[in-house]
Design an enzyme around this catalytic site. Structure first.
Site, mmCIF file in Angstrom:
data_model
loop_
_atom_site.group_PDB
_atom_site.id
_atom_site.type_symbol
_atom_site.label_atom_id
_atom_site.label_comp_id
_atom_site.label_asym_id
_atom_site.label_seq_id
_atom_site.Cartn_x
_atom_site.Cartn_y
_atom_site.Cartn_z
ATOM 1 N N SER A 42 -2.275 -3.542 0.627
ATOM 2 C CA SER A 42 -3.526 -2.882 0.241
ATOM 3 C C SER A 42 -3.815 -3.102 -1.245
ATOM 4 C CB SER A 42 -3.442 -1.393 0.597
ATOM 5 O OG SER A 42 -4.700 -0.776 0.559
ATOM 6 N N ASP A 191 -4.687 -2.222 7.723
ATOM 7 C CA ASP A 191 -4.006 -2.037 6.440
ATOM 8 C C ASP A 191 -2.500 -2.295 6.537
ATOM 9 O OD1 ASP A 191 -2.750 -0.572 4.129
ATOM 10 O OD2 ASP A 191 -4.838 -0.025 3.744
#
Length: 338
Positions: A42, A191
């Site tokens: 991320s 993610d």
């Protein structure tokens, strides 16, 4: 000129990644540490790739400038004074703007496809403008390991130098409630923080540096037990985005102990584990003050505050621990032993 080589593992956490920017800026400015590999999920993946982009163009100062350009492009609003009367940085405006809060409320009832039918993502435009992915795929100065989560299997996917693309980077930062899954070669990804935040094992298997430094954004410990709906939800989110990392640390601690205790450990992995030194830079007290909502706050004052905090924390770490790099761990893996 760097005289000690380390690898970096950078945790994700939305705009809290500006703290990591500050850490990296101070380490680059200091100049005594060189980097062999960088893993990230991320926001950690963003910092890793942007640092590498600047570094291959113009060395350390290029990396610092690239990180500043990236976070400035992400920031909204005019920069404010984020130094208090005593000269210390303060955290200003920790919550996101009302419009973003309204959008988050709507995610309870609508999917990302419904909320964003045109799949507009400003981050894509910033990355395409600032990062030369073709050059990063060819460069050999820094090894990159970008984490994403394969939706169909729920397992970790690591994108390495040869796999780098804007889609891979967006996949690493794809929050399921806010963004459509990112499709790459027929597979959908979310993610990377869901399955590795950040990944450690690629730095052991693909890098030679004895020392691994982890930059953490999630508080590893919170005082008290959450009782309100808000606090319970926040703690559950923190646990979900940290559990894979702590599980990996536990496995690493056990493997390292076995390698150190074995009298017949002749394999390359055993030698690697024996030599491994772990280091950590975090800001647990700071992160305890911030809510999950603040990860979506891109106000310049907030980003600048976190940046300054990161620089200060890195400066403290260098003063207290630099001499140990290459010789011993400054973070106790043993506390993660079962």
């Amino acid at each position: 000129m760097s005289n000690k080589i380390i690898s970096l593992a950078l945790q994700g956490g939305g705009s809290h990644g500006a703290f990591t920017w500050g850490v990296l800026d101070r380490l680059l400015e200091d100049g005594r540490l060189g980097f062999e590999g960088i893993s990230g999920a991320s926001a950690g993946a963003m910092n890793a790739v942007v640092l590498a982009q600047g570094y291959v163009q113009d060395g350390r100062e290029g990396a610092r400038a690239a990180l500043e350009r990236f976070w400035t492009a992400l920031s909204t609003g005019a920069p404010l004074d984020y130094i208090n009367a005593e000269g210390a940085p303060v955290i200003a405006n920790p919550t996101p703007m009302p419009g973003m809060q309204a959008l988050l409320a709507m995610t309870r009832f609508f999917s990302p496809t419904q909320l964003n039918p045109l799949d507009i993502n400003p981050l894509r435009d910033i990355l395409l403008e600032q990062v030369d992915f073709d050059r990063l795929r060819r460069q050999r100065e820094l090894k990159l390991f970008i984490a994403a989560t394969q939706v169909s299997t729920g397992t970790l996917k690591i994108f390495r130098n040869a796999d780098l693309s804007v889609e891979a980077l967006l996949a690493s930062a794809c929050l399921p409630s806010l963004h459509r899954p990112i499709e790459i070669e027929g597979e959908a990804y979310w993610d990377g923080g869901l399955t590795a935040n950040p990944p450690i094992f690629p730095l052991l298997h693909a890098c030679a540096a004895r020392d691994v430094m982890v930059v953490l954004l999630h508080p590893s410990r919170r005082a008290g037990t959450p009782t309100s709906t808000h606090d319970i939800g926040q703690r559950l989110s923190e646990i979900s985005f940290s559990s894979a990392f702590f599980t990996e640390l536990s496995a690493l601690a056990l493997a390292k102990r076995e390698a150190e205790n074995s009298t017949l450990a002749f394999g390359s992995l055993e030698r690697r584990l024996r030599q491994l030194n772990m280091h950590m830079i975090d800001a647990n007290e700071l992160m305890e003050q911030l809510t999950n909502l603040s990860k979506l706050n891109t106000q310049a004052s907030f980003i600048g505050s976190l940046f300054q905090q990161g620089r200060e924390r890195a400066a403290e770490w260098l003063e207290q621990n630099f001499a140990q790099v290459g010789h011993a761990s400054t973070f106790d893996l043993g506390r993660f032993l079962p």
